[in-house]
Design a protein around this motif. Sequence first.
Motif: not given
Ligand code: PMP
Length: 407
Positions: A95-97, A200-205, A223-228
């Motif tokens: 997500t950050t990237h 939309i930051d979908g990291a927690q969705a 979004f991020s792979g490691h949270k799914m």
């Molecule tokens: N946005 C939200 C809402 C998050 O919860 C997180 C991770 N805690 C991030 C962005 C960043 O995700 P990542 O560290 O996997 O890039």
Amino acid sequence: MTHYDIDSIRADFPILKTKVNGHPLVYLDNGATTQKPQSVINAITDYYTQINSNVHRGVHHLSQLATDAYEVTRKKISEFINAAHDYEVILTSGTTHSINLVANSYGKQFVREGDEIVISAMEHHSNIVPWQMICEDRGAKLRVIPINDEGELDMEAYAAMLNERVKLVSITYVSNTLGTLNPIKEVIKQAHDQDIPVLIDGAQAIQHLDVDVQALDVDFFAFSGHKMYGPTGVGVLYGKEKWLDRMPPYQGGGDMIKEVRFEKTIYNELPFKFEAGTPNIEAGICLGTAIDYIKTTGINQIALYETELLKYATKALSEIDQIRFIGTAKEKSSVISFLVNGAHPYDVGVILDKLGVAVRTGHHCTQPLMERFDIPGTVRASIAMYNTKEDIDLLVNAVKKAASMLL
Ligand code: PMP
């Protein structure tokens, strides 16, 4: 709800059998990262034992296998979020990237002095700092949608902020600290009424809700792979073709070019224009396996199960006298943040850990939000598809014990 086979789901995650300090592990730090099912773990080994090779380069057998597997993942992601085209799916490191990519590329192309970027008071640092950086670079202004004491967006204030200077709105779908489920369809519609694109930051969705980027009509979704349930080091930026086409590359290097001459370089087409250098191939391929895993239960079934669990946990915790919830929005998903009045969240977290309960304590990378509530941090329990009511009961008992020891 049809039968949700929690026992078989739990059996798929070997780490859940771990004991911590002599207690069965109760893993409630899923907002930070989720555990991985055996199928994903196996896929990582399979990749290195069977097809390890670089992608998009070699004509040889292994390189073609690796490239095919990597591109299959792109297709799976595209289907999972219902993108109109596979090439609108950019594979990033997370997500950050993804957000940094948009901030830099879109920012350079479309943000000028005096322009504005709108975010909200509940954003993760990943959805604050990249915008601060680009605003500073461009002479633009960062504007912040306020929230109420329940942790809900002030939609009136939002509407009043939209004008021709706003070049992008970037907000989270689900708050990683409050659990607030934001009305993003309305957020997007109001921005679009004034021709403003929305990220939309979908990291927690993405791991909790059915996401359909076309139905949402969202311009960018990260979004991020490691949270799914997938590996670390891979993530996604979905972007509408109409924007991605008009945006310059974010990084230069191999793979993102069609032709390089010292006089001039011609960039590659989508999605490769935004994928410079060797990617995390193994993680990319195994994110596809994680999506397959989610699909065997079905994201809608997971959402129903988790909503019930969230309600159960909220009720059970609310019966503890000293508890103070941070984030009591009407619409919530997967996260409960709280304080045990009079105790520092860190101390609560340490006692919970002694009892085998893994939660996150601190500011959760949302320091401005902590300032808004005038607190140093919270204790955060965040649930995933494999958590149970027993996990919640153990959490509640551990919080009671912490309260009796600390107060
Ligand atoms: N946005 C939200 C809402 C998050 O919860 C997180 C991770 N805690 C991030 C962005 C960043 O995700 P990542 O560290 O996997 O890039």
